[in-house]
Design a protein around this motif. Structure first.
Motif, mmCIF file in Angstrom:
data_model
loop_
_atom_site.group_PDB
_atom_site.id
_atom_site.type_symbol
_atom_site.label_atom_id
_atom_site.label_comp_id
_atom_site.label_asym_id
_atom_site.label_seq_id
_atom_site.Cartn_x
_atom_site.Cartn_y
_atom_site.Cartn_z
ATOM 1 N N ARG A 14 -46.776 27.284 1.705
ATOM 2 C CA ARG A 14 -48.243 27.229 1.599
ATOM 3 C C ARG A 14 -48.733 25.795 1.408
ATOM 4 O O ARG A 14 -49.726 25.379 2.021
ATOM 5 N N LEU A 15 -48.055 25.048 0.546
ATOM 6 C CA LEU A 15 -48.445 23.648 0.338
ATOM 7 C C LEU A 15 -48.283 22.829 1.622
ATOM 8 O O LEU A 15 -49.128 21.985 1.938
ATOM 9 N N THR A 16 -47.222 23.101 2.368
ATOM 10 C CA THR A 16 -46.997 22.387 3.611
ATOM 11 C C THR A 16 -48.064 22.735 4.646
ATOM 12 O O THR A 16 -48.564 21.852 5.359
ATOM 13 N N PHE A 17 -48.426 24.010 4.732
ATOM 14 C CA PHE A 17 -49.495 24.397 5.659
ATOM 15 C C PHE A 17 -50.832 23.792 5.247
ATOM 16 O O PHE A 17 -51.639 23.418 6.103
ATOM 17 N N PHE A 18 -51.079 23.693 3.948
ATOM 18 C CA PHE A 18 -52.292 23.023 3.489
ATOM 19 C C PHE A 18 -52.283 21.561 3.909
ATOM 20 O O PHE A 18 -53.292 21.035 4.394
ATOM 21 N N PHE A 19 -51.140 20.896 3.745
ATOM 22 C CA PHE A 19 -51.031 19.499 4.156
ATOM 23 C C PHE A 19 -51.225 19.362 5.671
ATOM 24 O O PHE A 19 -51.869 18.422 6.132
ATOM 25 N N GLY A 38 -50.597 12.548 14.504
ATOM 26 C CA GLY A 38 -49.722 13.393 15.306
ATOM 27 C C GLY A 38 -48.272 13.270 14.881
ATOM 28 O O GLY A 38 -47.546 14.262 14.787
ATOM 29 N N GLY A 39 -47.831 12.048 14.620
ATOM 30 C CA GLY A 39 -46.477 11.850 14.126
ATOM 31 C C GLY A 39 -46.263 12.504 12.777
ATOM 32 O O GLY A 39 -45.207 13.085 12.509
ATOM 33 N N LEU A 40 -47.268 12.434 11.919
ATOM 34 C CA LEU A 40 -47.178 13.073 10.610
ATOM 35 C C LEU A 40 -47.090 14.590 10.749
ATOM 36 O O LEU A 40 -46.330 15.245 10.025
ATOM 37 N N VAL A 41 -47.820 15.151 11.695
ATOM 38 C CA VAL A 41 -47.772 16.600 11.927
ATOM 39 C C VAL A 41 -46.392 17.016 12.432
ATOM 40 O O VAL A 41 -45.794 17.981 11.936
ATOM 41 N N VAL A 42 -45.854 16.291 13.408
ATOM 42 C CA VAL A 42 -44.535 16.631 13.949
ATOM 43 C C VAL A 42 -43.467 16.498 12.872
ATOM 44 O O VAL A 42 -42.592 17.363 12.724
ATOM 45 N N GLY A 43 -43.526 15.452 12.074
ATOM 46 C CA GLY A 43 -42.562 15.270 10.997
ATOM 47 C C GLY A 43 -42.678 16.340 9.919
ATOM 48 O O GLY A 43 -41.669 16.799 9.376
ATOM 49 N N ALA A 81 -30.136 17.011 10.037
ATOM 50 C CA ALA A 81 -30.329 15.661 10.583
ATOM 51 C C ALA A 81 -30.719 15.724 12.052
ATOM 52 O O ALA A 81 -31.560 14.948 12.519
ATOM 53 N N CYS A 82 -30.128 16.664 12.775
ATOM 54 C CA CYS A 82 -30.476 16.820 14.193
ATOM 55 C C CYS A 82 -31.905 17.329 14.364
ATOM 56 O O CYS A 82 -32.573 16.974 15.341
ATOM 57 N N ILE A 83 -32.386 18.153 13.437
ATOM 58 C CA ILE A 83 -33.780 18.603 13.496
ATOM 59 C C ILE A 83 -34.717 17.411 13.313
ATOM 60 O O ILE A 83 -35.720 17.275 14.020
ATOM 61 N N GLY A 84 -34.393 16.520 12.390
ATOM 62 C CA GLY A 84 -35.187 15.306 12.212
ATOM 63 C C GLY A 84 -35.145 14.407 13.429
ATOM 64 O O GLY A 84 -36.166 13.849 13.849
ATOM 65 N N LEU A 85 -33.968 14.267 14.013
ATOM 66 C CA LEU A 85 -33.833 13.461 15.228
ATOM 67 C C LEU A 85 -34.603 14.083 16.383
ATOM 68 O O LEU A 85 -35.244 13.369 17.176
ATOM 69 N N LEU A 86 -34.573 15.401 16.496
ATOM 70 C CA LEU A 86 -35.336 16.091 17.529
ATOM 71 C C LEU A 86 -36.836 15.867 17.355
ATOM 72 O O LEU A 86 -37.564 15.688 18.342
ATOM 73 N N ALA A 87 -37.300 15.845 16.105
ATOM 74 C CA ALA A 87 -38.718 15.565 15.845
ATOM 75 C C ALA A 87 -39.093 14.169 16.310
ATOM 76 O O ALA A 87 -40.155 13.970 16.910
ATOM 77 N N VAL A 88 -38.215 13.200 16.078
ATOM 78 C CA VAL A 88 -38.479 11.837 16.529
ATOM 79 C C VAL A 88 -38.516 11.769 18.050
ATOM 80 O O VAL A 88 -39.398 11.137 18.646
ATOM 81 N N GLY A 101 -44.983 7.713 11.316
ATOM 82 C CA GLY A 101 -45.643 8.943 10.878
ATOM 83 C C GLY A 101 -44.670 10.108 10.800
ATOM 84 O O GLY A 101 -44.728 10.925 9.882
ATOM 85 N N VAL A 102 -43.761 10.172 11.791
ATOM 86 C CA VAL A 102 -42.744 11.229 11.765
ATOM 87 C C VAL A 102 -41.844 11.050 10.551
ATOM 88 O O VAL A 102 -41.515 12.021 9.853
ATOM 89 N N ALA A 103 -41.446 9.827 10.269
ATOM 90 C CA ALA A 103 -40.566 9.562 9.130
ATOM 91 C C ALA A 103 -41.244 9.936 7.814
ATOM 92 O O ALA A 103 -40.602 10.500 6.917
ATOM 93 N N MET A 104 -42.537 9.649 7.700
ATOM 94 C CA MET A 104 -43.250 10.049 6.482
ATOM 95 C C MET A 104 -43.369 11.566 6.399
ATOM 96 O O MET A 104 -43.244 12.146 5.321
ATOM 97 N N GLY A 105 -43.601 12.220 7.529
ATOM 98 C CA GLY A 105 -43.745 13.670 7.530
ATOM 99 C C GLY A 105 -42.458 14.405 7.201
ATOM 100 O O GLY A 105 -42.492 15.526 6.709
#
Length: 137
Positions: A14-19, A38-43, A81-88, A101-105
Motif C-alpha cells: 500500500r505504501l509503495t502504491f501510494f508512492f 519515469g525512472g523512479l516509477v520503473v525502479g 539482482a536480475c530484476i533490478g537490471l531488467l528495470a534499468v 531515477g531507477v536506482a532511487m526507485g
C-alpha cells in the motif's frame, strides 16, 4: 508469524502504491522532469516485485524448514539482482528514462519495510505495561 509477514507485506504494498501515485502526479505536474519521474516509477515497480519475491522465498524456506526439508535454501539474490537490471534495461532502452531515477526507485519498498519495522518496534514499546507484576504483558 506468517500472518505478520503478510500483514506487513500488504502495508508495504500500500505504501509503495501510494508512492507510485505521488510519482505519477508529479510526472503530470512537472513535464520537464518526466525522465526522472519515469525512472523512479520503473525502479519502484521493480522494488515492489523484489519485495514480493523475497517474501515468497522467505515463506517457502520457512515452510521447508518446518517440514524438515533438506538442502541448502537461498533467498534468490541473483534473481532479485536480475530484476533490478531488467528495470534499468527497460528504462534506458525502451523509454529513455534516467538511470539515477531507477536506482532511487529500487530502494522504495525496502525503505518502506525498514520504516514500517521501526514504527512497529516503537509502537510495541509504547504498548508495554507499567504493571509491576507484568500480568498484562
Amino acid at each position: 508469524m506468517i500472518d505478520n509477514l503478510s500483514a506487513h507485506l500488504r502495508t508495504v504494498t500500500r505504501l509503495t502504491f501510494f508512492f507510485l501515485s505521488v510519482c505519477f502526479i508529479c510526472w503530470a505536474v512537472f513535464p520537464a522532469q518526466q525522465a526522472w519521474w519515469g525512472g523512479l516509477v520503473v525502479g519502484t515497480v521493480a522494488s515492489l516485485v523484489n519485495a514480493l519475491h523475497l517474501a515468497w522465498k522467505v515463506d517457502s524456506i520457512g515452510a521447508r524448514a518446518a517440514g524438515g526439508g533438506v538442502g541448502r535454501p537461498s533467498l534468490g539474490f541473483f534473481t532479485r539482482a536480475c530484476i533490478g537490471l531488467l528495470a534499468v534495461v527497460i528504462a534506458t532502452r525502451t523509454f529513455d528514462f534516467r538511470v539515477e531515477g531507477v536506482a532511487m526507485g529500487l530502494f522504495v519498498a525496502q525503505l518502506a519495510t525498514l520504516i514500517l519495522g521501526f514504527w512497529t518496534i516503537c509502537r510495541r514499546g509504547r504498548m508495554q505495561s507499567l504493571d509491576e507484576r507484568g500480568e498484562n504483558n
